[in-house]
Design an enzyme around this catalytic site. Structure first.
Site, PDB file in Angstrom:
ATOM      1  N   CYS A  58      -0.494  -4.972   0.578  1.00  0.00           N
ATOM      2  CA  CYS A  58      -0.335  -3.839   1.699  1.00  0.00           C
ATOM      3  C   CYS A  58       1.243  -3.406   1.647  1.00  0.00           C
ATOM      4  O   CYS A  58       1.907  -4.135   1.311  1.00  0.00           O
ATOM      5  CB  CYS A  58      -0.682  -4.928   2.959  1.00  0.00           C
ATOM      6  SG  CYS A  58      -0.647  -3.760   4.561  1.00  0.00           S
ATOM      7  N   CYS A  67      -8.125 -15.177   3.827  1.00  0.00           N
ATOM      8  CA  CYS A  67      -7.551 -14.061   3.210  1.00  0.00           C
ATOM      9  C   CYS A  67      -6.093 -14.207   2.883  1.00  0.00           C
ATOM     10  O   CYS A  67      -5.320 -14.666   3.360  1.00  0.00           O
ATOM     11  CB  CYS A  67      -7.775 -12.840   4.035  1.00  0.00           C
ATOM     12  SG  CYS A  67      -9.451 -12.408   4.021  1.00  0.00           S
ATOM     13  N   CYS A  96       2.514 -12.424   7.402  1.00  0.00           N
ATOM     14  CA  CYS A  96       1.428 -11.911   6.510  1.00  0.00           C
ATOM     15  C   CYS A  96       1.858 -11.999   4.872  1.00  0.00           C
ATOM     16  O   CYS A  96       2.587 -11.189   4.507  1.00  0.00           O
ATOM     17  CB  CYS A  96       0.712 -10.718   6.634  1.00  0.00           C
ATOM     18  SG  CYS A  96      -0.570 -10.248   5.337  1.00  0.00           S
ATOM     19  N   CYS A 102       3.918  -6.837   7.698  1.00  0.00           N
ATOM     20  CA  CYS A 102       4.031  -7.786   8.641  1.00  0.00           C
ATOM     21  C   CYS A 102       4.498  -9.217   8.297  1.00  0.00           C
ATOM     22  O   CYS A 102       4.261  -9.588   7.324  1.00  0.00           O
ATOM     23  CB  CYS A 102       2.668  -7.916   9.296  1.00  0.00           C
ATOM     24  SG  CYS A 102       1.786  -6.419   9.826  1.00  0.00           S
ATOM     25  N   GLU A 129      -9.718 -10.239  -3.205  1.00  0.00           N
ATOM     26  CA  GLU A 129     -10.344 -11.531  -2.789  1.00  0.00           C
ATOM     27  C   GLU A 129     -11.326 -11.033  -1.769  1.00  0.00           C
ATOM     28  O   GLU A 129     -11.101 -10.072  -0.590  1.00  0.00           O
ATOM     29  CB  GLU A 129      -9.495 -12.722  -2.292  1.00  0.00           C
ATOM     30  CG  GLU A 129      -8.562 -12.022  -1.202  1.00  0.00           C
ATOM     31  CD  GLU A 129      -7.388 -13.222  -1.168  1.00  0.00           C
ATOM     32  OE1 GLU A 129      -7.386 -14.088  -2.006  1.00  0.00           O
ATOM     33  OE2 GLU A 129      -6.771 -12.828   0.030  1.00  0.00           O
ATOM     34  N   CYS A 181     -15.728 -11.177   4.480  1.00  0.00           N
ATOM     35  CA  CYS A 181     -14.556 -10.665   4.762  1.00  0.00           C
ATOM     36  C   CYS A 181     -14.183  -9.786   3.451  1.00  0.00           C
ATOM     37  O   CYS A 181     -13.965 -10.431   2.381  1.00  0.00           O
ATOM     38  CB  CYS A 181     -13.578 -11.568   5.297  1.00  0.00           C
ATOM     39  SG  CYS A 181     -11.740 -11.082   5.354  1.00  0.00           S
TER      40      CYS A 181
HETATM   41  N1  SAH Z   1      -4.502  -4.864   7.560  1.00  0.00           N
HETATM   42  C1  SAH Z   1      -5.303  -5.249   8.873  1.00  0.00           C
HETATM   43  C2  SAH Z   1      -6.457  -5.851   8.359  1.00  0.00           C
HETATM   44  C3  SAH Z   1      -6.269  -7.207   7.107  1.00  0.00           C
HETATM   45  S1  SAH Z   1      -5.347  -8.462   8.139  1.00  0.00           S
HETATM   46  C4  SAH Z   1      -4.590  -5.588   9.878  1.00  0.00           C
HETATM   47  O1  SAH Z   1      -3.554  -5.951  10.001  1.00  0.00           O
HETATM   48  O2  SAH Z   1      -5.216  -5.754  11.017  1.00  0.00           O
HETATM   49  C5  SAH Z   1      -6.575  -9.508   8.908  1.00  0.00           C
HETATM   50  C6  SAH Z   1      -6.081 -10.278  10.261  1.00  0.00           C
HETATM   51  O3  SAH Z   1      -5.534 -11.575   9.696  1.00  0.00           O
HETATM   52  C7  SAH Z   1      -4.826  -9.452  11.040  1.00  0.00           C
HETATM   53  O4  SAH Z   1      -5.069  -9.736  12.322  1.00  0.00           O
HETATM   54  C8  SAH Z   1      -3.762 -10.061  10.558  1.00  0.00           C
HETATM   55  O5  SAH Z   1      -2.753  -9.813  11.416  1.00  0.00           O
HETATM   56  C9  SAH Z   1      -4.109 -11.666  10.381  1.00  0.00           C
HETATM   57  N2  SAH Z   1      -3.148 -12.405   9.333  1.00  0.00           N
HETATM   58  C10 SAH Z   1      -2.595 -11.937   8.440  1.00  0.00           C
HETATM   59  N3  SAH Z   1      -1.714 -12.913   7.768  1.00  0.00           N
HETATM   60  C11 SAH Z   1      -2.158 -13.941   8.673  1.00  0.00           C
HETATM   61  C12 SAH Z   1      -1.639 -15.597   8.349  1.00  0.00           C
HETATM   62  N4  SAH Z   1      -0.683 -15.886   7.604  1.00  0.00           N
HETATM   63  N5  SAH Z   1      -2.177 -16.275   9.389  1.00  0.00           N
HETATM   64  C13 SAH Z   1      -3.252 -15.811  10.145  1.00  0.00           C
HETATM   65  N6  SAH Z   1      -3.453 -14.530  10.357  1.00  0.00           N
HETATM   66  C14 SAH Z   1      -3.068 -13.671   9.593  1.00  0.00           C
HETATM   67 FE1  SF4 Z   2      -0.785  -5.546   5.824  1.00  0.00          FE
HETATM   68 FE2  SF4 Z   2      -0.894  -8.042   6.319  1.00  0.00          FE
HETATM   69 FE3  SF4 Z   2       0.184  -6.470   8.162  1.00  0.00          FE
HETATM   70 FE4  SF4 Z   2      -2.563  -6.474   7.881  1.00  0.00          FE
HETATM   71  S1  SF4 Z   2      -1.213  -8.068   8.724  1.00  0.00           S
HETATM   72  S2  SF4 Z   2      -1.243  -4.622   8.109  1.00  0.00           S
HETATM   73  S3  SF4 Z   2      -2.771  -6.723   5.604  1.00  0.00           S
HETATM   74  S4  SF4 Z   2       0.804  -6.895   6.202  1.00  0.00           S
END
Ligand code: SAH
Ligand code: SF4
Length: 404
Positions: free
Chosen positions: A131, A360, A138, A135, A110, A124
């Site tokens: 991934c 995202c 996420c 995290c 996406e 974006c």
């Molecule tokens: N993997 C990279 C880039 C993609 S995530 C990273 O982790 O930086 C982009 C941003 O969205 C990151 O700061 C991530 O921590 C945040 N993010 C992921 N899931 C989220 C959620 N459910 N609510 C808010 N922010 C989120």
């Molecule tokens: Fe991967 Fe989501 Fe962590 Fe970014 S925030 S590194 S997309 S698991």
């Protein structure tokens, strides 16, 4: 921690080479290696094709009028300019556009365009399908299928948005799409070669011509790749910090067990080109009762001391099955006020694209789940969909101010 890719999910070698993902050098080599262009004419042909593809956005070799007809036929035998299929496209009332793009069977990513962000509007983009980093807050980390996107697939996300916005040939002024953020699915620094090639391609002056200073790469903190990112791309850096001590960060960003906060901060201080004009963005997701106390706001300020930084507080965007809730609005405001007092610009942003859930990780799940809004409401236990931090909270991390 190993970040093994599922090799069984690697793309099959395509019969036709997709020109979209080739850098200038790569294109020149491919033209010669394919036998379509003689070595002595390679540079000239590369320049012609480059302009048609990246300045005009053409997908049809027959429109390349300065290339002889019989040679165009040879091009078609060896190369392709086909765009991936758009599975879903939605436009929000506020102009946010989201795309679900199919790169291959079962490979869907996406990207989201948000107007009035950055100089004009930001796209974006995703760097991986899924991934490996898990995290805990996420949704992308929960997806099973993981593979790196190719440079062509990354550039294609920009092309698709520009097709939709009608931004071909590349406008000199009054662009709608002015910024790119690698904040979609995936960890860009686990796919640096393709991300770097894609950045070379979209920043090329005779093509899409986006300034490298308007391209931001967000990472969860892959320390050994930070210097290479700066040297190879000159992109702006965003760090997903989310916690101010190792115990908590180990838990919510497991990569921290490999590269702890101290190691990460040292690498950030050494990021090439860092200055007050080129500040690092620190992303901090607001998780209720987890990382949102005033003490943690003060710890954050201490941690960032001496680093040219801006901070973006991201209201947590809930997803079905998550253990977390978004912080209360008052907690976010208190946290923000402490940062403001320490000289950091107001970091809470207005959610965008709320009516189409343009976040995202959200779009893909929406297409997979029928009654997602009901499920989400249950998951976040928030009856009022219109509350400021309910429903979708999309792209708080992208909104104006964070991106120059
Ligand atoms: N993997 C990279 C880039 C993609 S995530 C990273 O982790 O930086 C982009 C941003 O969205 C990151 O700061 C991530 O921590 C945040 N993010 C992921 N899931 C989220 C959620 N459910 N609510 C808010 N922010 C989120
Ligand atoms: Fe991967 Fe989501 Fe962590 Fe970014 S925030 S590194 S997309 S698991």
């Amino acid at each position: 921690m190993a970040h093994t890719l599922d090799l069984s999910a690697k793309p099959a070698t395509p019969a036709l080479i997709n020109i979209t993902g080739l850098t200038r050098d790569g294109l020149m080599r491919a033209l010669v290696d394919s036998g379509v262009v003689e070595e002595r004419k390679a540079k000239m042909r590369m320049q012609q094709v480059w302009r048609w593809v990246h300045h005009y956005g053409f997908t049809d070799f027959d429109l390349m009028t300065d290339i002889a007809k019989d040679q165009r036929a040879l091009f078609k035998d060896k190369f392709t300019l086909a765009r991936p299929e758009i599975v879903e496209r939605q436009i929000s009332r506020d102009g946010t556009r989201k795309y679900l793009i199919r790169m291959g069977p079962g490979i869907e990513v996406e990207s989201v365009f948000i107007p009035s962000v950055g100089r004009a509007g930001a796209l974006c983009v995703s760097s991986q399908v899924g991934c490996t980093l898990n995290c805990t807050f996420c949704h992308t980390g929960t997806q099973k299928l993981v593979r790196n996107l190719t440079a062509a697939e990354i550039v294609a996300q920009v092309q698709v948005a520009r097709d939709d916005l009608g931004e071909w040939p590349s406008p000199k002024e009054d662009r709608q799409l002015s910024n790119i953020v690698f904040m979609g699915m995936g960890e860009p620094l686990y796919n640096l070669d393709n991300v770097a090639d894609a950045i070379d391609i979209i920043s090329d002056n005779e093509g899409i011509a986006l300034s490298r200073r308007r391209i931001t790469v967000s990472t969860s903190g892959v320390v050994p790749e930070l210097e290479a990112l700066g040297n190879r791309t000159a992109a702006m850096l965003a760090i997903s910090l989310h916690a101010t001590n190792d115990t908590l960060r180990d838990e919510i960003v497991p990569l921290n067990k490999k590269y702890n906060i101290e190691t990460l901060m040292a690498a950030i201080r050494a990021y090439p080109g860092l200055s007050n004009a080129r500040r690092v963005t620190f992303e901090y997701v607001m998780l209720k009762g987890v990382n949102d106390s005033p003490a943690e706001a003060r710890a954050l300020i201490k941690l960032l001391k001496g680093i040219p930084a801006k901070i973006n507080l991201i209201p947590f965007n809930p997803w079905p099955g998550t253990q977390y809730q978004c912080s209360d609005w008052t907690a976010i405001e208190t946290f923000a006020a402490i940062l403001n007092k320490a000289g950091y610009a107001s970091p809470i942003r207005t959610p965008r694209g709320r009516d189409i859930l343009a976040a995202c990780g959200q779009l893909k799940s929406e297409s997979e789940k029928k009654r997602a809004s009901t499920i989400r409401r249950e998951a976040q236990n928030a009856p009022n969909e219109d509350s400021d931090h309910g429903e979708s909270l999309p792209f708080a991390h992208l909104a104006a101010g964070m991106i120059d």
